[in-house]
Design an enzyme around this catalytic site. Structure first.
Site, short mmCIF file in Angstrom:
data_model
loop_
_atom_site.label_atom_id
_atom_site.label_comp_id
_atom_site.label_asym_id
_atom_site.label_seq_id
_atom_site.Cartn_x
_atom_site.Cartn_y
_atom_site.Cartn_z
N ASN A 63 36.58 38.37 36.56
CA ASN A 63 35.95 39.76 36.19
C ASN A 63 34.75 39.53 35.38
O ASN A 63 34.47 38.46 35.04
CB ASN A 63 37.14 40.45 35.18
CG ASN A 63 37.63 39.65 33.92
OD1 ASN A 63 36.54 38.93 33.40
ND2 ASN A 63 38.74 39.77 33.47
N GLU A 98 34.77 37.09 32.26
CA GLU A 98 34.90 35.49 32.69
C GLU A 98 33.70 35.16 33.45
O GLU A 98 33.33 33.80 33.43
CB GLU A 98 36.01 35.65 33.86
CG GLU A 98 37.56 35.79 33.16
CD GLU A 98 38.56 36.23 34.07
OE1 GLU A 98 39.77 36.54 33.56
OE2 GLU A 98 38.29 36.29 35.29
N ASP A 156 45.40 40.71 39.42
CA ASP A 156 46.55 40.11 40.18
C ASP A 156 46.59 41.13 41.40
O ASP A 156 46.87 40.53 42.51
CB ASP A 156 47.80 40.18 39.72
CG ASP A 156 47.81 39.20 38.35
OD1 ASP A 156 46.90 38.13 38.18
OD2 ASP A 156 48.43 39.58 37.22
#
Length: 340
Positions: A216, A219, A287
């Site tokens: 993301n 990150e 996820d």
């Protein structure tokens, strides 16, 4: 939500293929290595302030337990119809048993889930309360985990299981939440598969050579070491991440700004967010992206097509509170609504 005209044209042209790939999800065989977590949600009504301390007293009403962390990644694949082998560690405790039971009820193969008697099952307990005729709000979260690495023998067993089963699956997914399962030994075993997808919160370089990474925005910024504030920053970051990871593809997910795909061949593709107005909770959405994207790839989709499927799936789960999953039927409906 209105989409850019050029993207709508691309989506319309790809629609038949996207529906076809969704039909193939149930044929996929996937091995997911991850930090298996149990998410607990305890809710109740606030009765009064305690006499012992200036804190709320909550009368418990219900407890909900769902897969979290890497366990949510595993569960997403199962809910989308894939045949899943779960690999990871649980503690010798009630929470670990709950994860096993949830997996078993979803038809997930748990032979690769080992018991670590020295460390607890990673558990995140969210305590929420409400007054009469008011919304429920989270008050505190209690995390239960160990910072100690798993025993070397357990690491070797996990690595051996991955090596023994990687030829039987179409893809290997690494779901690294930083809780210690994906050690160097385990990571090395996972990276031997030609279709390895990595979703990690940090240290992307540890997975050098994987097929695709899905960081993301925070990150990605942490990995490249600078803020991504402009389109130029984004393009630069995508190229830097490709160099850092030696991956074939980098997909940076950017919340309401959509996601951007970078290919080693030089391609850069922006996919807009399909849902900006009904976002209630983004917990676990990453996820869901990884699951739908990976299953798209195993069905023969291009990385762009697979990313579109991941984006569609995420647009559904963010409409729900807490850790959530979706199904192929819901994704088909979402795609049809976009095309209308």
């Amino acid at each position: 939500m209105a989409l850019d005209r050029s993207f709508t044209k691309q989506l319309t042209a790809a629609a038949d293929q996207l529906f076809h790939y969704l039909e193939q999800f149930s044929q996929a065989k996937v091995l997911v290595v991850g930090d298996l977590t149990l998410d607990e949600f305890l809710t109740g009504q606030v009765e009064r302030i305690s006499r012992e301390a200036p804190v709320l007293i909550i009368r418990h009403e219900n407890t909900r337990q769902v897969p979290g962390g890497g366990a949510n990644a595993v569960y997403n694949f199962a809910q989308l119809g894939a045949q899943v082998k779960a690999v990871g560690l649980i503690g010798k405790d009630e929470q670990g048993q709950v994860i096993r039971e949830i997996f078993a009820s979803a038809g997930i193969d748990t032979q690769g889930v080992l018991v670590d008697a020295q460390r607890p099952t990673v558990t995140k307990t969210r305590i929420s309360g409400h007054a009469r005729q008011s919304v429920t709000q989270q008050i505190v979260r209690v995390d239960r985990k160990s910072d100690e690495p798993p025993d070397l023998e357990l690491q070797l067993q996990l690595a051996q299981y991955i090596q023994q089963h990687q030829d039987t699956v179409d893809a290997v997914v690494c779901s690294d939440y930083g809780d210690g399962t994906l050690t160097q030994l385990v990571t090395a075993a996972a990276l031997q598969h030609p279709c390895t997808i990595v979703d990690t919160q940090k240290e992307l370089n540890r997975y050098r050579g994987a097929l695709l990474f899905t960081p993301n925005l925070p990150e990605a910024e942490q990995a490249v070491g600078y803020a991504i504030a402009t389109p130029q920053d984004l393009s630069r970051a995508g190229r830097d991440l490709l160099d850092l990871t030696e991956a074939q593809n980098i997909l940076i997910t950017r919340g309401e700004a959509g996601m951007t795909l970078f290919e080693q061949s030089g391609g850069e593709f922006h996919i807009p967010a399909f849902n900006r107005t009904d976002v209630f909770d983004v917990t676990g959405a990453g996820d869901t992206v990884v699951a739908a994207l990976t299953l798209g790839l195993t069905a023969g989709a291009s990385v762009w097509e697979a990313a579109v499927l991941g984006n569609l799936a995420a647009s559904i789960v963010v409409r729900q509170f807490g850790t959530a999953t979706t199904t192929t039927s819901e994704i088909k409906l979402a795609l049809q609504n976009l095309l209308n």
